[in-house]
Motif scaffolding. Structure first.
Motif, PDB file in Angstrom:
ATOM      1  N   SER A  99     -12.836  26.780  26.036  1.00 60.41           N
ATOM      2  CA  SER A  99     -13.801  27.723  25.128  1.00 60.41           C
ATOM      3  C   SER A  99     -15.109  28.113  26.005  1.00 60.41           C
ATOM      4  O   SER A  99     -15.821  28.927  25.681  1.00 60.41           O
TER       5      SER A  99
ATOM      6  N   ASP B  20     -13.879  31.615  36.322  1.00 60.89           N
ATOM      7  CA  ASP B  20     -14.575  32.301  35.519  1.00 60.89           C
ATOM      8  C   ASP B  20     -15.643  33.233  36.109  1.00 60.89           C
ATOM      9  O   ASP B  20     -15.658  34.269  35.533  1.00 60.89           O
TER      10      ASP B  20
ATOM     11  N   SER C 288     -15.765  37.262  36.090  1.00 54.76           N
ATOM     12  CA  SER C 288     -16.593  38.071  35.657  1.00 54.76           C
ATOM     13  C   SER C 288     -16.822  39.181  36.392  1.00 54.76           C
ATOM     14  O   SER C 288     -17.628  40.215  36.060  1.00 54.76           O
TER      15      SER C 288
ATOM     16  N   PRO D 185     -15.872  31.802  28.968  1.00 63.43           N
ATOM     17  CA  PRO D 185     -15.528  33.031  28.264  1.00 63.43           C
ATOM     18  C   PRO D 185     -14.705  34.158  29.164  1.00 63.43           C
ATOM     19  O   PRO D 185     -14.038  34.889  28.382  1.00 63.43           O
ATOM     20  N   ASN D 186     -14.967  34.357  30.480  1.00 65.16           N
ATOM     21  CA  ASN D 186     -14.171  35.159  31.300  1.00 65.16           C
ATOM     22  C   ASN D 186     -12.824  34.591  31.179  1.00 65.16           C
ATOM     23  O   ASN D 186     -11.898  35.595  31.224  1.00 65.16           O
TER      24      ASN D 186
ATOM     25  N   ALA E 241      -6.240  36.133  27.220  1.00 62.57           N
ATOM     26  CA  ALA E 241      -5.722  36.763  26.016  1.00 62.57           C
ATOM     27  C   ALA E 241      -4.953  38.218  26.638  1.00 62.57           C
ATOM     28  O   ALA E 241      -4.053  38.622  26.150  1.00 62.57           O
ATOM     29  N   ASP E 242      -5.790  38.742  27.822  1.00 61.79           N
ATOM     30  CA  ASP E 242      -5.196  39.814  28.467  1.00 61.79           C
ATOM     31  C   ASP E 242      -3.718  39.613  29.191  1.00 61.79           C
ATOM     32  O   ASP E 242      -2.942  40.471  29.046  1.00 61.79           O
TER      33      ASP E 242
ATOM     34  N   VAL F 147     -11.262  33.113  29.023  1.00 62.51           N
ATOM     35  CA  VAL F 147     -10.659  33.201  27.611  1.00 62.51           C
ATOM     36  C   VAL F 147     -10.252  34.852  27.332  1.00 62.51           C
ATOM     37  O   VAL F 147      -9.130  35.112  26.937  1.00 62.51           O
ATOM     38  N   ARG F 148     -11.207  35.579  27.829  1.00 64.16           N
ATOM     39  CA  ARG F 148     -10.835  37.070  27.848  1.00 64.16           C
ATOM     40  C   ARG F 148      -9.664  37.392  28.551  1.00 64.16           C
ATOM     41  O   ARG F 148      -8.727  38.087  28.253  1.00 64.16           O
ATOM     42  N   TRP F 149      -9.508  37.195  29.897  1.00 71.32           N
ATOM     43  CA  TRP F 149      -8.224  37.318  30.890  1.00 71.32           C
ATOM     44  C   TRP F 149      -7.177  36.516  30.086  1.00 71.32           C
ATOM     45  O   TRP F 149      -6.065  37.300  30.226  1.00 71.32           O
TER      46      TRP F 149
ATOM     47  N   LYS G 277     -11.600  42.531  36.045  1.00 65.86           N
ATOM     48  CA  LYS G 277     -10.603  42.641  34.952  1.00 65.86           C
ATOM     49  C   LYS G 277      -9.792  41.399  35.258  1.00 65.86           C
ATOM     50  O   LYS G 277      -9.208  40.534  34.452  1.00 65.86           O
TER      51      LYS G 277
END
Ligand code: GSH
Length: 216
Positions: free
Chosen positions: A176, A140, A144, A179-180, A186-187, A182-184, A147
């Motif tokens: 959960s 994570d 941060s 957060p980083n 999804a990407d 989770v974002r990655w 990308k």
């Protein structure tokens, strides 16, 4: 140039290789190798890979195993440019750091919790969960800063890491708190070529199997 690929769809390291091959447009001829039936222990298989692991590739007579070494080889040999596996020494070193981190820390710690549960009926060990969550925290932190796992471009490190993360997701590990990641994650799902066939379907199969064994 099809490359023979000895694999099982549920195996995380096999999925890392499949994602890299999709991104490169290298056709793989899949040979499903059922470990439960001992198909990796036949004389022919051992001749190709005496360590009897999947994934293994055979590229026109050249055999190679260790998923991340395979990813590096495919990117070096078939990459049209160096986006997926940069040639610049420092950038390449970061890709390697992430790959070694995945193999030696992240997936290792995942396996230390979930493999004894699957294969030995062990309970979930809270100390091992803490160690895996620590590794997820490291990832994570990396994410941060950039990308993608190793900088501003998607690389083979992302293929390897997302195979691990999707496996953790498939067995219901709580991501959960990161957060980083989770974002990655999804990407990765949105961006990676052939994500569904190369990774998601196999990860789901792994999760279904895990749940059937652990809840039985
Ligand atoms: N570090 C190796 C791990 C390979 C591995 O252990 N694969 C497992 C399946 S996921 C396997 O082949 N197990 C059978 C065996 O070792 O005999 C890689 O990334 O390729």
């Amino acid at each position: 140039m099809p490359v023979d690929f000895y694999m099982m769809p549920g195996s995380a390291p096999c999925r890392g290789v499949a994602l890299t091959a999709k991104a490169l447009g290298v056709p793989l001829v899949e040979h499903q190798t059922d470990l439960m039936k001992g198909e990796h222990m036949t004389p022919a298989y051992l001749k190709m890979n005496p360590q009897h692991t999947i994934p293994t590739i055979n590229d026109n007579g050249f055999s190679l195993w260790e998923s991340r070494a395979i990813q590096q080889y495919l990117a070096d040999k078939y990459g049209k440019n160096d986006d997926l596996y940069p040639k610049d020494a420092a950038k390449r070193a970061v890709v390697h750091q992430r790959l070694y981190f995945d193999m030696g820390t992240l997936y290792l710690r995942f396996g230390e919790i979930y493999y004894p549960m699957m294969f030995g009926g062990a309970p979930k060990d809270a100390e091992k969960v803490k160690k895996f969550d620590e590794a997820l925290g490291f990832l994570d932190g990396f994410l941060s800063e950039s990308k993608w796992a190793a900088g501003d471009k998607l690389t083979i490190a992302d293929h390897s890491l997302v195979a691990s993360i999707s496996t953790a997701d498939a067995v219901g590990h709580d991501l959960s708190k990161f957060p980083n990641i989770v974002r990655w994650y999804a990407d990765c799902k949105k961006t990676m070529v052939g994500y569904e066939e190369a990774n998601a379907a196999g990860a789901k199969g792994f999760g279904d199997w895990f749940n059937s064994v652990v809840k039985a």
